[in-house]
Scaffold this active site. Sequence first.
Site, short mmCIF file in Angstrom:
data_model
loop_
_atom_site.label_atom_id
_atom_site.label_comp_id
_atom_site.label_asym_id
_atom_site.label_seq_id
_atom_site.Cartn_x
_atom_site.Cartn_y
_atom_site.Cartn_z
N HIS A 7 -0.02 -1.18 -2.20
CA HIS A 7 -0.34 -0.27 -2.90
C HIS A 7 -1.59 -0.56 -3.69
CE1 HIS A 7 1.92 -2.58 -5.92
NE2 HIS A 7 0.87 -2.23 -6.74
N ARG A 11 -5.29 3.12 -13.24
CA ARG A 11 -5.00 3.59 -14.51
C ARG A 11 -5.48 4.90 -14.71
NH1 ARG A 11 -6.90 -1.80 -14.88
NH2 ARG A 11 -5.18 -3.06 -15.76
N GLU A 58 -0.31 3.35 -7.09
CA GLU A 58 0.37 3.10 -8.08
C GLU A 58 -0.30 3.67 -9.34
OE1 GLU A 58 1.35 -0.59 -11.28
OE2 GLU A 58 1.17 -1.04 -9.21
N ASN A 62 -0.82 3.69 -19.72
CA ASN A 62 -0.52 2.88 -20.75
C ASN A 62 -0.71 3.96 -22.07
OD1 ASN A 62 -0.92 -0.13 -19.91
ND2 ASN A 62 -2.83 0.78 -19.22
N HIS A 76 -13.57 4.31 -3.91
CA HIS A 76 -12.99 5.40 -3.79
C HIS A 76 -11.53 4.98 -2.93
CE1 HIS A 76 -15.38 5.09 -0.14
NE2 HIS A 76 -14.28 5.63 0.46
N GLU A 124 -12.41 10.11 -1.13
CA GLU A 124 -12.71 10.53 0.07
C GLU A 124 -11.88 11.15 1.19
OE1 GLU A 124 -15.97 8.57 3.50
OE2 GLU A 124 -14.43 7.29 2.41
#
Length: 130
Positions: A7, A11, A58, A62, A76, A124
């Site tokens: 993965h 964030r 993922e 937070n 990207h 992209e």
Amino acid sequence: MGMRILHTMIRVGNLERSLDFYTRVLGMKLLRQHEYPGGRFTLAFVGYGPEESHAVIELTWNWDTDRYDLGDGFGHIALGVDDIYTRCDQIRAAGGKVVREPAPMKHGTTVIAFIEDPDGYKIELIQGSK
């Protein structure tokens, strides 16, 4: 070597907004999600197939941070598509932001486009690389 990409983590400032984008606009599936109250964060994994056989994204939220400075190191995420023109129209109609219209890449013939997720991450789209 018996390795594969599992993965890529990014964030996000608002998990619900990001989940809506990746699932509704890009057609990924929410594969799993878990909250960590002690650490005040949530992890959500999205993708086009099961983690056992596909690389996924993922989304890390937070709880106390609603915005990130993306910096200039990240490039990207790339997605292969069958019909880049139709896909860009669908993304735009679903509220997504196309920041580079489909066209051949500079110094080449591959047709690409760029879209942006709600946090400003570039994605992209590459024609015929599905």
